[in-house]
Design a protein around this motif. Structure first.
Motif, mmCIF file in Angstrom:
data_model
loop_
_atom_site.group_PDB
_atom_site.id
_atom_site.type_symbol
_atom_site.label_atom_id
_atom_site.label_comp_id
_atom_site.label_asym_id
_atom_site.label_seq_id
_atom_site.Cartn_x
_atom_site.Cartn_y
_atom_site.Cartn_z
ATOM 1 N N UNK A 133 -5.577 12.870 -1.934
ATOM 2 C CA UNK A 133 -6.284 13.691 -0.941
ATOM 3 C C UNK A 133 -6.002 15.185 -1.061
ATOM 4 N N UNK A 134 -4.950 15.559 -1.779
ATOM 5 C CA UNK A 134 -4.492 16.951 -1.779
ATOM 6 C C UNK A 134 -5.563 17.955 -2.180
ATOM 7 N N UNK A 135 -6.391 17.593 -3.131
ATOM 8 C CA UNK A 135 -7.370 18.565 -3.620
ATOM 9 C C UNK A 135 -8.588 18.693 -2.698
ATOM 10 N N UNK A 136 -8.622 17.912 -1.643
ATOM 11 C CA UNK A 136 -9.812 17.898 -0.803
ATOM 12 C C UNK A 136 -9.610 18.426 0.611
ATOM 13 N N UNK A 137 -8.368 18.749 0.992
ATOM 14 C CA UNK A 137 -8.169 19.096 2.395
ATOM 15 C C UNK A 137 -6.982 20.034 2.584
ATOM 16 N N UNK A 138 -6.662 20.295 3.841
ATOM 17 C CA UNK A 138 -5.631 21.268 4.199
ATOM 18 C C UNK A 138 -4.283 20.587 4.418
ATOM 19 N N UNK A 176 0.850 -1.180 0.000
ATOM 20 C CA UNK A 176 0.000 0.000 0.000
ATOM 21 C C UNK A 176 0.893 1.239 0.000
ATOM 22 N N UNK A 177 0.567 2.196 -0.860
ATOM 23 C CA UNK A 177 1.366 3.411 -1.021
ATOM 24 C C UNK A 177 0.614 4.578 -0.384
ATOM 25 N N UNK A 178 0.993 4.933 0.847
ATOM 26 C CA UNK A 178 0.351 6.048 1.532
ATOM 27 C C UNK A 178 0.601 7.349 0.779
ATOM 28 N N UNK A 179 1.786 7.478 0.178
ATOM 29 C CA UNK A 179 2.091 8.683 -0.604
ATOM 30 C C UNK A 179 1.065 8.878 -1.725
ATOM 31 N N UNK A 180 0.689 7.782 -2.385
ATOM 32 C CA UNK A 180 -0.305 7.867 -3.454
ATOM 33 C C UNK A 180 -1.643 8.351 -2.910
ATOM 34 N N UNK A 181 -2.060 7.784 -1.784
ATOM 35 C CA UNK A 181 -3.335 8.182 -1.192
ATOM 36 C C UNK A 181 -3.317 9.650 -0.766
ATOM 37 N N UNK A 182 -2.192 10.094 -0.226
ATOM 38 C CA UNK A 182 -2.068 11.506 0.167
ATOM 39 C C UNK A 182 -2.142 12.402 -1.061
#
Length: 373
Positions: free
Chosen positions: A302-307, A293-299
């Protein structure tokens, strides 16, 4: 006794032998030790039978070693993983059982059993890595032995310490430490049995299931990645017959291609965020040994949706499960929808089939986090 060449030939033919999970072995050892503690002659405790989570199925394993002192008894059995290439194959899985002051059966982790140091694994930090189904199996086995030996339910008060003598060394060959499990292996398993891992045999099985579905007149298949996701998918799609649900394991790319070749009209992939995110980033084969699992990919998703502050929390998630927990806590459901959409696009690329849907289930409550039609 089967030699290496005979075993190799049998595996090539797809004749695979199932094995026992560490959870089953621990419950067998715990039951044997309970018998000994309550006075059964240890020379008579050669094999012990326990119930498996699968309805009406049992396991009967040999006891490797057993002994008793004034205050506790212990027993060990040796794990047979069948034809699965499991790092715990041949491990001694033991249990010490002693009387306790508190009512019930308390499960402890001893030597060689990993301890959880990070969140995201479904267990509290500080607990031994003994997952929920094995805990139930161990408690059930101990209670069963106690009742057989004449105790009443309100007299049952035991501590059960599970231990694996070489568990610390075996754990070094796994990714457990990276996940935050320190000091040993996990006591795991949801079925009680180890289904042997074989690429050829599993693909053949998937192909057979899809062919049977097609011959049965089924135009929709639901591809699930394990028993838990299959149970949830059956609740979500109650109108579909059992033959439509196919456990594809990690062979997701292969499955959508094969199903498309068989002219299956509608393909639904249903699973949890970990495996779905692997598909979303372009992985066709999702086994942990080949694709983590690639947490970097998930982050990045997520970039366009949060702070930036919340992104930092997400970035520090230890597992996809913890990532999902954090995202949910901030109401960031759009992330799951985007992952499902990206996975759908990749599956279309893999298969050439435009009629694909993706469902992401919630590991915590079984609800639907995203459904991309």
């Amino acid at each position: 006794m089967e030699d290496r060449r005979e075993r190799s030939e049998r595996i090539k033919k797809g004749e695979l032998r199932y094995g026992w999970t560490t959870g089953t072995c621990a419950s067998v050892s715990a039951k044997a030790a309970t018998y000994a503690l309550l006075g059964k002659n240890i020379s008579e405790i050669k094999k012990v039978e326990v119930s498996l989570p699968i309805k009406d199925q049992k396991a009967c394993l040999e006891i490797f070693r057993i002994d008793k002192s004034n205050f506790e008894a212990f027993a060990l059995t040796i794990k047979d993983a069948g034809d699965d290439p499991d790092v715990t194959h041949g491990a001694q899985i033991g249990a010490r059982v002693r009387f306790a002051k508190e009512k019930g059966v308390k499960i402890l982790g001893g030597e060689g059993v990993g301890r959880v140091t990070k969140s995201g694994l479904g267990l509290e930090i500080g607990e031994p890595d003994i997952t929920h189904v094995p805990r139930k199996m161990i408690k059930s086995a101990v209670v069963s032995a106690a009742l057989e030996m004449g105790l009443k339910e309100d007299e049952i008060s035991f501590e059960v310490e599970i231990f694996v003598p070489d568990g610390r060394e075996r754990a070094k060959k796994t990714m457990l430490e990276r996940l935050g499990v320190i000091g040993g292996i996990g006591i795991l398993g949801t079925l009680g049995i180890v289904v042997p891992y074989s690429t050829g045999a599993w693909k053949a099985s998937i192909g057979q299931q899809i062919s049977v579905a097609k011959e049965s007149g089924v135009d929709t298949i639901v591809c699930t990645t394990g028993r838990q996701s299959e149970e949830l998918a059956k609740k979500l799609f109650p109108e579909l017959p059992d033959v439509a649900f196919i456990d594809v394991g990690d062979f997701i790319g292969f499955t959508v291609r094969f199903a498309s070749q068989k002219k299956i009209q509608r393909i639904i992939l249903a699973g949890f965020i970990g495996k779905i995110s692997k598909i979303a980033r372009g992985e066709e084969y999702t086994h942990a040994k080949k694709s983590s699992v690639d947490i970097d990919f998930l982050v990045e998703v997520a970039k366009e949706y949060t702070t930036p502050e919340i992104l930092e929390l997400l970035y520090n998630a230890n597992t996809a499960r913890e990532f999902a927990q954090i995202a949910k806590s901030f109401g960031l459901i759009e992330i799951f929808r985007k992952v499902a959409l990206l996975a759908k696009r990749k599956l279309k690329e893999f298969s050439g089939n435009n009629n694909i849907e993706v469902v992401i289930f919630d590991l915590e409550d079984g609800g639907v986090l995203a459904y991309e039609k």
